[in-house]
Design an enzyme around this catalytic site. Structure first.
Site, mmCIF file in Angstrom:
data_model
loop_
_atom_site.group_PDB
_atom_site.id
_atom_site.type_symbol
_atom_site.label_atom_id
_atom_site.label_comp_id
_atom_site.label_asym_id
_atom_site.label_seq_id
_atom_site.Cartn_x
_atom_site.Cartn_y
_atom_site.Cartn_z
ATOM 1 N N ASP A 69 5.276 -4.264 6.920
ATOM 2 C CA ASP A 69 4.170 -3.369 7.276
ATOM 3 C C ASP A 69 4.148 -3.009 8.758
ATOM 4 O OD1 ASP A 69 3.358 -3.525 4.624
ATOM 5 O OD2 ASP A 69 2.122 -5.293 5.000
ATOM 6 N N LYS A 92 7.420 1.091 9.159
ATOM 7 C CA LYS A 92 8.791 1.591 8.934
ATOM 8 C C LYS A 92 8.776 2.970 8.273
ATOM 9 C CE LYS A 92 9.483 -2.023 6.361
ATOM 10 N NZ LYS A 92 8.265 -2.817 6.629
ATOM 11 N N GLY A 93 7.900 3.102 7.252
ATOM 12 C CA GLY A 93 7.858 4.350 6.492
ATOM 13 C C GLY A 93 7.565 5.532 7.397
ATOM 14 N N GLY A 115 5.363 -1.061 0.449
ATOM 15 C CA GLY A 115 4.390 0.035 0.479
ATOM 16 C C GLY A 115 4.560 0.734 1.811
ATOM 17 N N HIS A 116 5.097 1.935 1.794
ATOM 18 C CA HIS A 116 5.393 2.660 3.036
ATOM 19 C C HIS A 116 4.487 3.879 3.110
ATOM 20 C CE1 HIS A 116 9.677 0.738 3.164
ATOM 21 N NE2 HIS A 116 8.706 -0.141 3.196
ATOM 22 N N THR A 121 3.576 -10.247 -4.165
ATOM 23 C CA THR A 121 2.869 -9.013 -4.516
ATOM 24 C C THR A 121 2.666 -8.919 -6.029
ATOM 25 O OG1 THR A 121 4.972 -7.842 -4.662
ATOM 26 C CG2 THR A 121 3.836 -7.752 -2.537
ATOM 27 N N GLN A 165 10.140 -4.641 3.622
ATOM 28 C CA GLN A 165 9.697 -5.949 4.112
ATOM 29 C C GLN A 165 10.020 -6.099 5.614
ATOM 30 O OE1 GLN A 165 11.589 -6.217 0.700
ATOM 31 N NE2 GLN A 165 9.570 -5.438 0.205
ATOM 32 N N THR A 176 -0.954 -3.988 -2.357
ATOM 33 C CA THR A 176 -1.901 -4.803 -3.128
ATOM 34 C C THR A 176 -3.342 -4.670 -2.630
ATOM 35 O OG1 THR A 176 -1.471 -6.660 -1.656
ATOM 36 C CG2 THR A 176 -0.145 -6.541 -3.668
ATOM 37 N N ARG A 194 -4.585 -6.218 -0.241
ATOM 38 C CA ARG A 194 -5.057 -7.486 0.348
ATOM 39 C C ARG A 194 -5.251 -7.332 1.860
ATOM 40 N NH1 ARG A 194 -0.444 -11.598 -1.471
ATOM 41 N NH2 ARG A 194 0.809 -9.746 -1.119
ATOM 42 N N LEU A 213 0.499 1.128 18.885
ATOM 43 C CA LEU A 213 0.070 0.841 20.259
ATOM 44 C C LEU A 213 -1.401 1.205 20.424
ATOM 45 C CD1 LEU A 213 1.327 -0.043 23.033
ATOM 46 C CD2 LEU A 213 1.332 2.384 23.613
ATOM 47 N N THR A 262 1.918 6.199 18.226
ATOM 48 C CA THR A 262 0.552 6.151 18.742
ATOM 49 C C THR A 262 -0.485 6.589 17.714
ATOM 50 O OG1 THR A 262 0.837 8.368 19.626
ATOM 51 C CG2 THR A 262 1.306 6.552 21.136
HETATM 52 P P1 GDP Z 1 5.631 -0.181 6.345
HETATM 53 O O1 GDP Z 1 5.544 -1.007 5.119
HETATM 54 O O2 GDP Z 1 6.415 -0.848 7.437
HETATM 55 O O3 GDP Z 1 6.112 1.211 6.095
HETATM 56 O O4 GDP Z 1 4.145 -0.065 6.902
HETATM 57 P P2 GDP Z 1 2.803 0.276 6.039
HETATM 58 O O5 GDP Z 1 2.812 1.691 5.691
HETATM 59 O O6 GDP Z 1 2.645 -0.722 4.946
HETATM 60 O O7 GDP Z 1 1.699 -0.106 7.090
HETATM 61 C C1 GDP Z 1 1.599 0.546 8.309
HETATM 62 C C2 GDP Z 1 0.202 1.194 8.394
HETATM 63 O O8 GDP Z 1 -0.041 1.602 9.719
HETATM 64 C C3 GDP Z 1 0.080 2.441 7.552
HETATM 65 O O9 GDP Z 1 -1.260 2.557 7.128
HETATM 66 C C4 GDP Z 1 0.409 3.567 8.536
HETATM 67 O O10 GDP Z 1 -0.211 4.809 8.197
HETATM 68 C C5 GDP Z 1 -0.193 3.020 9.800
HETATM 69 N N1 GDP Z 1 0.508 3.394 11.041
HETATM 70 C C6 GDP Z 1 1.840 3.538 11.266
HETATM 71 N N2 GDP Z 1 2.058 3.774 12.582
HETATM 72 C C7 GDP Z 1 0.862 3.760 13.177
HETATM 73 C C8 GDP Z 1 0.434 3.903 14.538
HETATM 74 O O11 GDP Z 1 1.216 4.064 15.467
HETATM 75 N N3 GDP Z 1 -0.915 3.814 14.779
HETATM 76 C C9 GDP Z 1 -1.824 3.603 13.782
HETATM 77 N N4 GDP Z 1 -3.098 3.533 14.117
HETATM 78 N N5 GDP Z 1 -1.457 3.475 12.508
HETATM 79 C C10 GDP Z 1 -0.137 3.529 12.207
HETATM 80 P P1 IMO Z 2 6.836 -3.449 3.221
HETATM 81 O O1 IMO Z 2 8.165 -2.805 2.867
HETATM 82 C C1 IMO Z 2 4.456 -7.032 3.667
HETATM 83 C C2 IMO Z 2 5.449 -10.394 1.059
HETATM 84 C C3 IMO Z 2 4.379 -10.797 0.062
HETATM 85 C C4 IMO Z 2 4.664 -12.294 -0.014
HETATM 86 C C5 IMO Z 2 6.179 -12.357 0.062
HETATM 87 C C6 IMO Z 2 6.873 -12.459 -1.280
HETATM 88 O O2 IMO Z 2 5.666 -2.611 2.861
HETATM 89 O O3 IMO Z 2 6.854 -3.921 4.622
HETATM 90 P P2 IMO Z 2 7.336 -10.675 -3.207
HETATM 91 O O4 IMO Z 2 6.396 -9.868 -4.029
HETATM 92 O O5 IMO Z 2 8.298 -9.873 -2.407
HETATM 93 O O6 IMO Z 2 8.034 -11.758 -3.995
HETATM 94 O O7 IMO Z 2 6.380 -11.474 -2.158
HETATM 95 O O8 IMO Z 2 6.591 -11.171 0.716
HETATM 96 N N1 IMO Z 2 5.845 -8.971 1.007
HETATM 97 C C7 IMO Z 2 5.463 -8.061 1.904
HETATM 98 N N2 IMO Z 2 4.612 -8.154 2.941
HETATM 99 N N3 IMO Z 2 5.103 -5.870 3.426
HETATM 100 C C8 IMO Z 2 5.979 -5.772 2.411
HETATM 101 O O9 IMO Z 2 6.750 -4.693 2.218
HETATM 102 C C9 IMO Z 2 6.157 -6.887 1.563
HETATM 103 N N4 IMO Z 2 6.906 -7.120 0.465
HETATM 104 C C10 IMO Z 2 6.717 -8.398 0.143
HETATM 105 O O10 IMO Z 2 3.090 -10.512 0.543
HETATM 106 O O11 IMO Z 2 4.152 -12.933 1.130
HETATM 107 MG MG MG Z 3 4.090 -1.794 3.857
#
Ligand code: GDP
Ligand code: IMO
Ligand code: MG
Length: 430
Positions: free
Chosen positions: A14, A17-18, A41-42, A130, A225, A302, A304, A333, A415
């Site tokens: 999280d 990356k997405g 979840g991206h 998850t 991840q 999820t 959470r 940031l 940002t």
């Molecule tokens: P990923 O799994 O690495 O792709 O990240 P997620 O999408 O799960 O979580 C990142 C969250 O931060 C998402 O809700 C994005 O929309 C948000 N996000 C990403 N970059 C930024 C940023 O620079 N600032 C803020 N405020 N939110 C961001």
């Molecule tokens: P993205 O790509 C954050 C975590 C779960 C748990 C552990 C094992 O969005 O960054 P699993 O279901 O993979 O067997 O769970 O890994 N986990 C993540 N945490 N972002 C993810 O993906 C995750 N994918 C799995 O919360 O701790």
């Molecule tokens: Mg994610």
């Protein structure tokens, strides 16, 4: 000129990356998801529209990009079909632009049931998965009993294999967990229905990638991840079941290491973790509440609440080494905008021996307490800034300190959640 770029997380997932894959995809021809499954979840925000992708590569919102889900991914076909339909509903058309490896393993309903039952049984010792069946699906892959995407092409063989594996799972689910048994005919019917939707996408993605490399096309490899969730190098057993570090690209696609030109580590300006397991810089105070709220730190998959903490420089250096990172992208940031001071963990102290460690084994963090350096906050709005010189001095100083701690440059700063809330410190494609 950099052609093939890997974008992966340096923390516990999280990191954003997405968003960064989506942002950089304007420069690329292909985007490849190479490991994990719909545990990811991206989140992408484009023209005020928020799209969360779990399996489909994040570059596909750009109309000319080709997406590949390669052999290293574990695929729930029903989830994939849902995602294709969700994109269509949002007017993103990916027809003839998404390809799926015939050797990717399937996630089936009994994997999900076993994942959930095991977690229930573990109680307070649960991993906090998850619940998407990731662990059991990768177990099948290693045990050589997976059903693979390519198996969908032969209905008779598929039916025989499926009956066998359903029996294998029913034995455990019914006798150990008192779960209802699965009927392989129901699963088969669902698979064959979904197959009609993805049929034309199934191919040998290795061949596609070799040809793309030969023709000097730009490829982005999209990690899921984060490095500390890696099955080998993470905080085992509180990890996921695939290699989220650099090796996953190579085994998960069939592309060799010499074809990778640049490896970008995405790092949140602070830390978060969902699920259980060690988290040395975790916060339990007002700052946790602040980061949760301002950063909207709730799981994209999820829902959470994510645990929050300060940036961990020891973990960051570990990720730099593990992945041979070329540079960092610092995200979120802007979330630190209202903090008077910002801490970064620069070492761990072993509370038994009182020794200070700037490098450590992530296998055993039990007695490790973070040693912090404190930086002044900037107390100014940075959200949406697109030029580094427009960042407040204290924010620029914070970025410089991260570069020093990591020992590599910061090439991108994010940002805000929108695609263009991004500072390209150095255009890596030039
Ligand atoms: P990923 O799994 O690495 O792709 O990240 P997620 O999408 O799960 O979580 C990142 C969250 O931060 C998402 O809700 C994005 O929309 C948000 N996000 C990403 N970059 C930024 C940023 O620079 N600032 C803020 N405020 N939110 C961001
Ligand atoms: P993205 O790509 C954050 C975590 C779960 C748990 C552990 C094992 O969005 O960054 P699993 O279901 O993979 O067997 O769970 O890994 N986990 C993540 N945490 N972002 C993810 O993906 C995750 N994918 C799995 O919360 O701790
Ligand atoms: Mg994610």
């Amino acid at each position: 000129m950099k052609k093939n770029i890997v974008i992966l997380g340096t923390q516990w997932g999280d990191e954003g990356k997405g968003k960064i894959v989506d942002y950089l995809s304007r420069y690329s021809a292909y985007v490849v998801r190479y490991h994990g499954g719909h545990n990811a979840g991206h989140t992408l925000v484009v023209d005020q529209k928020k799209i969360v992708l779990h399996l489909i590569p994040s570059g596909l919102l750009h109309p000319d990009v080709i997406g590949i889900i390669s052999n290293g991914v574990v695929i729930s076909i029903s989830e994939l079909v849902k995602e294709i339909e969700m994109l269509k509903k949002n007017n993103f058309f990916i027809d003839k632009r998404l390809f799926i490896s015939n050797s990717a393993s399937l996630i089936l309903p009994f994997h999900i049931a076993l994942d959930l039952e095991r977690e229930k049984k573990l109680g307070v010792n649960a991993i906090g998965t998850t619940g998407r069946g990731i662990g059991p699906a990768y177990e099948d892959k290693i045990a050589r009993r997976s059903l693979r995407i390519g198996d969908l092409n032969n209905e008779k063989k598929l039916s025989i294999k499926l009956e066998k594996i359903v029996n294998y799972y029913n034995d455990q689910l019914v006798s150990i967990y008192k779960h209802k048994s699965f009927d392989y005919k129901v699963i088969l019917k669902d698979l064959l229905e979904s197959k009609n939707i993805i049929n034309d996408m199934i191919t040998d993605t290795n061949i596609m990638l070799y040809s793309a490399i030969k023709n000097k096309k730009t490829i982005i490899f999209e990690g899921a991840q984060g490095s500390l969730l890696d099955i080998d190098h993470g905080t085992y057993p509180y990890v996921t079941s695939s290699n989220s570090t650099i090796g996953g690209v190579i085994t998960g696609t069939g592309v060799g290491p010499k074809s990778l030109d640049y490896i970008l580590g995405v790092t949140k300006a602070y830390s978060t973790r969902v699920g259980n397991g060690p988290f040395p810089t975790e916060l339990f105070n007002d700052i946790d509440n602040y980061l949760s709220k301002k950063g909207n730190e709730f799981g994209s998959t999820t829902g959470r609440k994510r645990r929050t903490g300060w940036l961990d420089g020891v973990a960051l250096r570990y990720a730099v080494q593990l992945n041979s990172l070329s540079a960092l992208c610092i995200t979120k940031l802007d979330v630190l905008d209202n903090l008077k001071e910002i801490k970064v963990c620069i070492a761990y102290q072993n509370m038994n021996t009182l020794e200070i460690h700037t490098n450590t084994s992530f296998n055993n963090l039990e007695n490790m307490k973070p040693v912090y350096e404190i930086y002044p906050g900037w107390m100014e709005k940075t959200s949406g800034i697109t030029k580094i010189e427009d960042l407040p001095n204290a924010a620029q100083h914070y970025i410089k300190c991260i570069e020093k701690i990591a020992g590599i440059p910061v090439d991108i700063i994010s940002t805000g959640p929108n695609r263009n809330d991004t500072i390209l410190v150095r255009n890596i494609f030039l």
